[in-house]
Design a protein around this motif. Structure first.
Motif, PDB file in Angstrom:
ATOM      1  N   ALA A 107     -22.441  63.228  73.543  1.00 59.96           N
ATOM      2  CA  ALA A 107     -23.704  63.105  74.276  1.00 59.96           C
ATOM      3  C   ALA A 107     -23.722  61.852  75.141  1.00 59.96           C
ATOM      4  O   ALA A 107     -24.387  61.818  76.177  1.00 59.96           O
ATOM      5  CB  ALA A 107     -24.874  63.099  73.299  1.00 59.96           C
ATOM      6  N   SER A 108     -22.981  60.808  74.740  1.00 61.91           N
ATOM      7  CA  SER A 108     -23.000  59.554  75.497  1.00 61.91           C
ATOM      8  C   SER A 108     -21.933  59.498  76.593  1.00 61.91           C
ATOM      9  O   SER A 108     -21.906  58.545  77.369  1.00 61.91           O
ATOM     10  CB  SER A 108     -22.813  58.370  74.546  1.00 61.91           C
TER      11      SER A 108
ATOM     12  N   ASP B  92     -22.116  64.077  63.008  1.00 66.39           N
ATOM     13  CA  ASP B  92     -23.147  63.370  63.765  1.00 66.39           C
ATOM     14  C   ASP B  92     -22.523  62.385  64.754  1.00 66.39           C
ATOM     15  O   ASP B  92     -22.974  62.267  65.892  1.00 66.39           O
ATOM     16  CB  ASP B  92     -24.099  62.621  62.831  1.00 66.39           C
ATOM     17  N   GLY B  93     -21.474  61.687  64.327  1.00 67.46           N
ATOM     18  CA  GLY B  93     -20.797  60.739  65.203  1.00 67.46           C
ATOM     19  C   GLY B  93     -20.160  61.423  66.400  1.00 67.46           C
ATOM     20  O   GLY B  93     -20.235  60.926  67.533  1.00 67.46           O
TER      21      GLY B  93
ATOM     22  N   ARG C  39     -21.546  62.710  58.466  1.00 62.06           N
ATOM     23  CA  ARG C  39     -21.485  61.520  59.334  1.00 62.06           C
ATOM     24  C   ARG C  39     -20.484  61.723  60.480  1.00 62.06           C
ATOM     25  O   ARG C  39     -20.722  61.304  61.608  1.00 62.06           O
ATOM     26  CB  ARG C  39     -21.114  60.286  58.519  1.00 62.06           C
TER      27      ARG C  39
ATOM     28  N   LYS D 151     -21.121  64.290  67.760  1.00 61.36           N
ATOM     29  CA  LYS D 151     -22.217  64.735  68.638  1.00 61.36           C
ATOM     30  C   LYS D 151     -22.725  63.575  69.487  1.00 61.36           C
ATOM     31  O   LYS D 151     -22.937  63.729  70.695  1.00 61.36           O
ATOM     32  CB  LYS D 151     -23.361  65.312  67.808  1.00 61.36           C
ATOM     33  N   GLN D 152     -22.908  62.400  68.860  1.00 65.35           N
ATOM     34  CA  GLN D 152     -23.377  61.229  69.605  1.00 65.35           C
ATOM     35  C   GLN D 152     -22.355  60.785  70.642  1.00 65.35           C
ATOM     36  O   GLN D 152     -22.715  60.423  71.767  1.00 65.35           O
ATOM     37  CB  GLN D 152     -23.687  60.082  68.648  1.00 65.35           C
ATOM     38  N   ALA D 153     -21.089  60.814  70.268  1.00 64.07           N
ATOM     39  CA  ALA D 153     -20.039  60.397  71.202  1.00 64.07           C
ATOM     40  C   ALA D 153     -20.004  61.306  72.426  1.00 64.07           C
ATOM     41  O   ALA D 153     -19.949  60.824  73.563  1.00 64.07           O
ATOM     42  CB  ALA D 153     -18.683  60.401  70.505  1.00 64.07           C
TER      43      ALA D 153
END
Length: 57
Positions: free
Chosen positions: A44-45, A37-38, A34, A40-42
């Motif tokens: 990417a945004s 993944d968090g 988690r 990577k999302q952070a």
């Protein structure tokens, strides 16, 4: 690894809980996935910095 965890209550020097976290710990593996993944999302945004964008015409 491993990580040894001791939990102390407020105003008490006796450990109430003890837990060893190792590579096979299911909670730790889930937490790692988690977290990964968090991150990577952070990333990417995130907006691109102004200096990396082409000049406006």
């Amino acid at each position: 690894m491993p990580i040894d965890l001791l939990v102390y209550s407020v105003n008490c020097l006796n450990a109430n809980q003890q837990h060893r976290i190792d590579e096979s710990d299911e909670y730790f593996r889930d937490l790692c996935l988690r977290w990964n993944d968090g991150l990577k999302q952070a990333f990417a945004s995130l907006p691109s910095p102004a200096w990396s964008l082409p000049p406006a015409q």
